[in-house]
Scaffold this motif. Structure first.
Motif, PDB file in Angstrom:
ATOM      1  N   MET A 158       9.409  12.479   3.966  1.00 15.59           N
ATOM      2  CA  MET A 158       8.922  11.125   3.955  1.00 15.59           C
ATOM      3  C   MET A 158       9.848  10.404   3.625  1.00 15.59           C
ATOM      4  O   MET A 158       9.759   9.730   2.930  1.00 15.59           O
ATOM      5  CB  MET A 158       7.291  10.836   3.529  1.00 15.59           C
ATOM      6  N   SER A 159       9.317   8.695   4.726  1.00 15.74           N
ATOM      7  CA  SER A 159      10.085   7.327   4.330  1.00 15.74           C
ATOM      8  C   SER A 159       8.741   6.449   5.072  1.00 15.74           C
ATOM      9  O   SER A 159       7.842   7.114   6.335  1.00 15.74           O
ATOM     10  CB  SER A 159      11.877   7.772   5.552  1.00 15.74           C
ATOM     11  N   ARG A 160       9.726   5.263   5.084  1.00 14.37           N
ATOM     12  CA  ARG A 160       9.152   4.075   5.142  1.00 14.37           C
ATOM     13  C   ARG A 160      10.355   2.905   5.444  1.00 14.37           C
ATOM     14  O   ARG A 160      11.069   3.136   4.431  1.00 14.37           O
ATOM     15  CB  ARG A 160       8.053   3.676   4.057  1.00 14.37           C
ATOM     16  N   ASP A 161       9.729   2.284   6.227  1.00 13.11           N
ATOM     17  CA  ASP A 161      10.329   1.295   6.721  1.00 13.11           C
ATOM     18  C   ASP A 161       9.343  -0.811   6.441  1.00 13.11           C
ATOM     19  O   ASP A 161       8.520  -0.706   7.473  1.00 13.11           O
ATOM     20  CB  ASP A 161      10.217   1.313   7.877  1.00 13.11           C
ATOM     21  N   ASN A 162       9.169  -1.395   5.622  1.00 13.22           N
ATOM     22  CA  ASN A 162       8.483  -2.078   5.250  1.00 13.22           C
ATOM     23  C   ASN A 162       8.718  -3.275   6.160  1.00 13.22           C
ATOM     24  O   ASN A 162       7.958  -4.431   6.976  1.00 13.22           O
ATOM     25  CB  ASN A 162       8.419  -2.257   3.787  1.00 13.22           C
ATOM     26  N   THR A 163      10.293  -3.562   7.010  1.00 13.22           N
ATOM     27  CA  THR A 163      10.274  -4.675   7.365  1.00 13.22           C
ATOM     28  C   THR A 163       9.438  -3.815   9.252  1.00 13.22           C
ATOM     29  O   THR A 163       8.806  -5.060  10.112  1.00 13.22           O
ATOM     30  CB  THR A 163      11.396  -4.662   7.939  1.00 13.22           C
ATOM     31  N   LYS A 164       9.012  -2.712   9.647  1.00 17.20           N
ATOM     32  CA  LYS A 164       8.342  -2.812  10.208  1.00 17.20           C
ATOM     33  C   LYS A 164       7.205  -1.662  11.029  1.00 17.20           C
ATOM     34  O   LYS A 164       6.569  -1.390  11.809  1.00 17.20           O
ATOM     35  CB  LYS A 164       9.423  -1.207  11.430  1.00 17.20           C
ATOM     36  N   TYR A 177       0.944  -1.399   0.209  1.00 17.09           N
ATOM     37  CA  TYR A 177      -0.227  -0.032   0.076  1.00 17.09           C
ATOM     38  C   TYR A 177       0.703   1.525   0.494  1.00 17.09           C
ATOM     39  O   TYR A 177       2.099   1.518   1.116  1.00 17.09           O
ATOM     40  CB  TYR A 177      -0.900  -0.012   1.011  1.00 17.09           C
ATOM     41  N   ASN A 178       0.448   2.258  -0.435  1.00 19.53           N
ATOM     42  CA  ASN A 178       0.428   3.474  -0.394  1.00 19.53           C
ATOM     43  C   ASN A 178       0.098   4.387   0.554  1.00 19.53           C
ATOM     44  O   ASN A 178      -0.233   3.814   0.989  1.00 19.53           O
ATOM     45  CB  ASN A 178       0.365   4.472  -1.291  1.00 19.53           C
ATOM     46  N   MET A 179       1.298   5.024   0.817  1.00 26.19           N
ATOM     47  CA  MET A 179       1.131   5.970   2.460  1.00 26.19           C
ATOM     48  C   MET A 179       1.476   7.371   1.885  1.00 26.19           C
ATOM     49  O   MET A 179       2.264   8.211   1.100  1.00 26.19           O
ATOM     50  CB  MET A 179       2.297   5.245   3.776  1.00 26.19           C
ATOM     51  N   ILE A 185      -4.324   3.455  -4.242  1.00 28.39           N
ATOM     52  CA  ILE A 185      -3.593   4.596  -4.888  1.00 28.39           C
ATOM     53  C   ILE A 185      -2.784   5.202  -4.994  1.00 28.39           C
ATOM     54  O   ILE A 185      -3.580   6.038  -3.777  1.00 28.39           O
ATOM     55  CB  ILE A 185      -5.553   4.460  -6.259  1.00 28.39           C
ATOM     56  N   PRO A 186      -1.856   6.110  -5.102  1.00 29.88           N
ATOM     57  CA  PRO A 186      -1.424   7.246  -5.306  1.00 29.88           C
ATOM     58  C   PRO A 186      -2.154   8.165  -5.714  1.00 29.88           C
ATOM     59  O   PRO A 186      -1.489   8.657  -7.009  1.00 29.88           O
ATOM     60  CB  PRO A 186       0.002   7.315  -5.751  1.00 29.88           C
ATOM     61  N   THR A 187      -2.654   8.871  -5.142  1.00 35.46           N
ATOM     62  CA  THR A 187      -3.373  10.474  -5.466  1.00 35.46           C
ATOM     63  C   THR A 187      -3.271  11.443  -4.357  1.00 35.46           C
ATOM     64  O   THR A 187      -3.002  11.210  -3.109  1.00 35.46           O
ATOM     65  CB  THR A 187      -4.630  10.071  -5.544  1.00 35.46           C
ATOM     66  N   GLN A 188      -3.452  12.810  -4.824  1.00 31.42           N
ATOM     67  CA  GLN A 188      -3.099  13.731  -3.711  1.00 31.42           C
ATOM     68  C   GLN A 188      -4.729  13.978  -3.109  1.00 31.42           C
ATOM     69  O   GLN A 188      -4.376  14.962  -2.112  1.00 31.42           O
ATOM     70  CB  GLN A 188      -2.292  14.692  -4.297  1.00 31.42           C
ATOM     71  N   TYR A 192       5.313   5.694  -2.856  1.00 34.84           N
ATOM     72  CA  TYR A 192       5.204   4.467  -3.182  1.00 34.84           C
ATOM     73  C   TYR A 192       5.333   3.312  -1.676  1.00 34.84           C
ATOM     74  O   TYR A 192       6.184   3.659  -1.177  1.00 34.84           O
ATOM     75  CB  TYR A 192       5.309   4.771  -4.135  1.00 34.84           C
ATOM     76  N   TRP A 193       4.103   2.176  -2.327  1.00 32.74           N
ATOM     77  CA  TRP A 193       4.725   1.024  -1.963  1.00 32.74           C
ATOM     78  C   TRP A 193       5.536   0.445  -1.420  1.00 32.74           C
ATOM     79  O   TRP A 193       6.332   0.763  -0.282  1.00 32.74           O
ATOM     80  CB  TRP A 193       3.283   0.225  -2.734  1.00 32.74           C
ATOM     81  N   ASP A 194       6.835   0.771  -2.343  1.00 35.32           N
ATOM     82  CA  ASP A 194       8.318   0.459  -1.962  1.00 35.32           C
ATOM     83  C   ASP A 194       8.830   1.429  -1.978  1.00 35.32           C
ATOM     84  O   ASP A 194      10.044   0.718  -2.440  1.00 35.32           O
ATOM     85  CB  ASP A 194       8.801  -0.650  -3.939  1.00 35.32           C
TER      86      ASP A 194
END
Length: 122
Positions: free
Chosen positions: A70-76, A32-34, A101-104, A52-54
């Motif tokens: 903005m950042s993401r950690d998919n392991t956590k 999922y996108n965040m 779906i990535p949208t503003q 984006y999801w990745d």
């Protein structure tokens, strides 16, 4: 169901920094996108940033570009929003959101956290 919980809001002086975090649970996070959105009193909820999801692409609102990251950690199963050089006009409740779906457009996002207050004093 998806649960999103934000943390890290608070009161800071103009020019200062805050780091918001959002923890997700309930289903596969990595697909999922965040997004981060914010809503000031009397105003509509507005887009701040999405990733984006990745983690391969990140989009920012013009008002925060160069100041927020903005950042993401998919392991956590977490995302973060580093906010630097904060301005009084950044004062708002900040919400974490999740959507395929990535949208503003805020109305297109399905899953939302409860929000965290950010107040920037001049």
């Amino acid at each position: 169901q998806v649960q999103l919980v934000e943390s890290g809001g608070g009161l800071v002086q103009a020019g200062g920094s805050l780091r918001l975090s959002c923890a997700a649970s309930g289903r596969t996070f990595s697909g999922y996108n965040m997004g981060w959105f914010r809503q000031a009193p009397g105003k509509e909820r507005e887009f701040v940033a999405l990733i984006y999801w990745d983690g391969g692409n990140t989009i920012y609102a013009d008002s925060v570009k160069g100041r927020f990251t903005m950042s993401r950690d998919n392991t956590k199963n977490t995302v973060a929003l580093q906010m630097n050089n904060l301005k009084p006009e950044d004062t708002a409740v900040y919400y974490c959101a999740s959507e395929r779906i990535p949208t503003q457009e805020a109305t297109a996002w399905t899953y939302w956290g409860q929000g965290t207050q950010v107040t920037v004093s001049s």
